[in-house]
Design an enzyme around this catalytic site. Structure first.
Site, mmCIF file in Angstrom:
data_model
loop_
_atom_site.group_PDB
_atom_site.id
_atom_site.type_symbol
_atom_site.label_atom_id
_atom_site.label_comp_id
_atom_site.label_asym_id
_atom_site.label_seq_id
_atom_site.Cartn_x
_atom_site.Cartn_y
_atom_site.Cartn_z
ATOM 1 N N LYS A 1 0.510 -1.337 -0.048
ATOM 2 C CA LYS A 1 0.053 -0.476 -0.043
ATOM 3 C C LYS A 1 0.863 1.586 0.335
ATOM 4 O O LYS A 1 0.514 2.136 -0.909
ATOM 5 C CB LYS A 1 -1.298 0.266 1.238
ATOM 6 C CG LYS A 1 -2.169 -0.530 1.161
ATOM 7 C CD LYS A 1 -3.132 -0.347 -0.090
ATOM 8 C CE LYS A 1 -4.199 -1.411 -0.217
ATOM 9 N NZ LYS A 1 -5.265 -0.940 -1.096
ATOM 10 N N LYS B 1 -4.129 -11.763 -8.773
ATOM 11 C CA LYS B 1 -5.263 -12.465 -7.696
ATOM 12 C C LYS B 1 -6.367 -10.906 -9.199
ATOM 13 O O LYS B 1 -6.242 -9.879 -8.547
ATOM 14 C CB LYS B 1 -5.698 -12.110 -5.873
ATOM 15 C CG LYS B 1 -5.298 -10.886 -6.083
ATOM 16 C CD LYS B 1 -5.860 -10.426 -4.341
ATOM 17 C CE LYS B 1 -6.100 -9.330 -3.655
ATOM 18 N NZ LYS B 1 -6.313 -9.111 -2.689
ATOM 19 N N LYS C 1 -10.267 -5.284 -7.590
ATOM 20 C CA LYS C 1 -11.581 -4.493 -7.940
ATOM 21 C C LYS C 1 -10.627 -3.349 -8.935
ATOM 22 O O LYS C 1 -11.141 -2.037 -8.973
ATOM 23 C CB LYS C 1 -11.712 -3.486 -7.077
ATOM 24 C CG LYS C 1 -12.885 -4.470 -6.129
ATOM 25 C CD LYS C 1 -13.058 -3.686 -4.680
ATOM 26 C CE LYS C 1 -14.198 -4.704 -3.945
ATOM 27 N NZ LYS C 1 -13.850 -4.932 -2.383
HETATM 28 P P1 TYM Z 1 -11.014 -7.322 1.711
HETATM 29 O O1 TYM Z 1 -12.269 -6.338 1.252
HETATM 30 O O2 TYM Z 1 -10.156 -6.912 0.581
HETATM 31 O O3 TYM Z 1 -11.693 -7.850 0.690
HETATM 32 C C1 TYM Z 1 -12.793 -9.730 1.472
HETATM 33 C C2 TYM Z 1 -12.149 -10.508 1.458
HETATM 34 O O4 TYM Z 1 -12.851 -11.132 0.319
HETATM 35 C C3 TYM Z 1 -11.540 -12.323 0.031
HETATM 36 N N1 TYM Z 1 -10.744 -11.360 -1.698
HETATM 37 C C4 TYM Z 1 -9.935 -12.676 -1.930
HETATM 38 N N2 TYM Z 1 -10.619 -14.430 -1.893
HETATM 39 C C5 TYM Z 1 -9.790 -14.997 -2.500
HETATM 40 N N3 TYM Z 1 -9.366 -14.223 -3.827
HETATM 41 C C6 TYM Z 1 -9.106 -13.452 -4.630
HETATM 42 N N4 TYM Z 1 -8.745 -12.637 -5.456
HETATM 43 C C7 TYM Z 1 -9.741 -12.415 -3.122
HETATM 44 N N5 TYM Z 1 -10.029 -11.155 -3.133
HETATM 45 C C8 TYM Z 1 -10.185 -10.703 -2.380
HETATM 46 C C9 TYM Z 1 -10.620 -11.763 1.061
HETATM 47 O O5 TYM Z 1 -9.177 -12.022 1.025
HETATM 48 C C10 TYM Z 1 -11.449 -11.415 1.940
HETATM 49 O O6 TYM Z 1 -11.828 -12.402 2.892
HETATM 50 N N6 TYM Z 1 -8.390 -6.710 5.500
HETATM 51 C C11 TYM Z 1 -10.291 -7.166 5.059
HETATM 52 C C12 TYM Z 1 -11.630 -7.251 6.033
HETATM 53 C C13 TYM Z 1 -11.379 -7.211 7.383
HETATM 54 C C14 TYM Z 1 -11.257 -8.191 7.401
HETATM 55 C C15 TYM Z 1 -12.027 -6.976 9.560
HETATM 56 C C16 TYM Z 1 -11.477 -9.190 7.209
HETATM 57 C C17 TYM Z 1 -10.950 -5.703 7.922
HETATM 58 N N7 TYM Z 1 -11.510 -6.478 9.022
HETATM 59 C C18 TYM Z 1 -11.565 -8.570 10.436
HETATM 60 C C19 TYM Z 1 -11.915 -10.279 8.498
HETATM 61 C C20 TYM Z 1 -11.660 -10.259 10.140
HETATM 62 C C21 TYM Z 1 -10.121 -7.220 3.514
HETATM 63 O O7 TYM Z 1 -9.608 -5.616 3.197
HETATM 64 O O8 TYM Z 1 -10.714 -7.886 2.630
#
Ligand code: TYM
Length: 330
Positions: free
Chosen positions: A111, A194, A197
């Site tokens: 980031k 991966k 968005k």
């Molecule tokens: P975020 O918002 O980036 O993504 C949400 C969830 O989707 C999964 N994900 C994927 N899994 C497999 N392949 C992909 N290409 C892919 N893109 C996204 C992510 O692994 C995630 O599970 N830090 C987290 C949000 C968060 C969170 C938490 C999660 C904040 N607090 C507490 C669990 C527990 C995040 O940025 O996810």
């Protein structure tokens, strides 16, 4: 009943990476666990400090959660910023989170590279806020994709450290969870990394058939197998990963056989894959539209979820304050 927590940042619409990485497990787990699924709107400020419409962004994810089959009667669905106890735990955890370890996390470094003009403290302490989300409900399992593994390690470390410093056994060390045996990473359509968005490499759950077909047909491939039974290069393996998650086993085996005997035609594979993704998406897409039109229902569900999340979070914070030595009543 064991507790499960997970969240997704409201930075757009959910894509099929989010679904297979996380939401599919949410839907399965809600039947057997005490689940808290939230919308991580505070986390999204680390990258987007001035979102156009925070409330509406959260509603979008909420509608998509519901459309995927998360049931507010079974799971607690809430918006992170509605549950301020999380912030208090975030503060305590930050007091025992060290600069060196925070700076070393891969997501922070990534980031910092992507947004060099905004390397803010929220970004640095992203893993402590995530740990607070999870530990505030004392979760033991966290359904997330492979990209969250390091954040999960940090969460376990912070839980352990709190317990050690105060000589208590308050927080369990939560495990990542995936509906497959291994943590899952859904690839992008552009041949690398991966699914994220960015439009070229991602298929949204709310995307219509024509657009899905167009994107899949444009997915990167190579010039074909060079020898029978050869190992698949990454771009081809990616297509097979998609087949594996959305198509039937017969379809997968058929194209795998064609790869192995060297007669594969990527155009055929992509056509089939596109149709299978369309068939998977279509019912979800319809439900997203229905829920998006019902703001009242969405807000009611968020309100009810907030109450339940408050109750659980308040209990933990009371214990934490007492352990550290604060007065019981702030
Ligand atoms: P975020 O918002 O980036 O993504 C949400 C969830 O989707 C999964 N994900 C994927 N899994 C497999 N392949 C992909 N290409 C892919 N893109 C996204 C992510 O692994 C995630 O599970 N830090 C987290 C949000 C968060 C969170 C938490 C999660 C904040 N607090 C507490 C669990 C527990 C995040 O940025 O996810």
């Amino acid at each position: 009943m064991e507790t499960v927590v997970s969240g997704i940042r409201p930075t757009g619409n959910l894509h099929i990476g989010n679904y297979f990485g996380a939401v599919k497990s949410f839907v399965q787990m809600q039947n057997a666990y005490n689940c808290y699924f939230f919308i991580a709107d505070w986390h999204s400020l680390t990258t987007y400090p001035k979102p156009d419409d925070i409330v509406q962004n959260a509603r979008t994810i909420l509608a998509e959660y519901l459309a995927c089959g998360i049931d507010p009667e079974k799971a607690t669905i809430y918006i992170q910023s509605d549950v301020k106890e999380v912030l208090e735990l975030y503060l305590y955890l930050n007091m025992n989170a060290y600069l060196g370890e925070l700076e070393r996390t891969t997501t922070f470094k990534e980031k910092a590279r992507q947004q060099p003009d905004n390397v803010n403290a929220g970004l640095l302490t992203y893993p402590t806020l995530m740990a607070a989300d999870i530990l505030v409900h004392k979760a033991v399992k966290v359904p997330v994709g492979k990209d969250q593994e390091q954040n999960m390690e940090m969460t376990r470390k912070f839980a352990r450290r709190f317990n050690n410093i105060y000589d208590v056994e308050l927080f369990p060390e939560p495990a990542s969870f995936s509906f497959t045996s291994k943590a899952i990473k859904i690839p992008g359509l552009d041949g690398s990394g991966k699914m994220g968005k960015s439009d070229g490499n991602c298929i949204y759950l709310k995307e219509d058939a024509a657009s899905i077909r167009k994107k899949v047909m444009k997915a990167v491939t190579d010039s074909g197998p060079t020898a029978p039974n050869s190992e698949k290069p990454e771009v081809i393996q990616n297509l097979f990963t998609f087949l594996d998650i959305v198509s039937t086993k017969d379809t997968y085996d058929y194209f795998n056989g064609k790869w192995n005997d060297g007669s594969i035609r990527y155009g055929d594979l992509k056509k089939q894959l596109a149709e299978d993704i369309v068939a998977f998406n279509e019912p979800i897409r319809e439900r997203i539209e229905e829920y998006m039109g019902n703001t009242e229902l969405l807000d009611k569900i968020a309100r009810q979820g907030t109450e339940k999340a408050h109750e659980s979070a308040r209990k933990t914070i009371r214990q934490v304050r007492e352990i550290i030595g604060f007065r019981k009543h702030p």
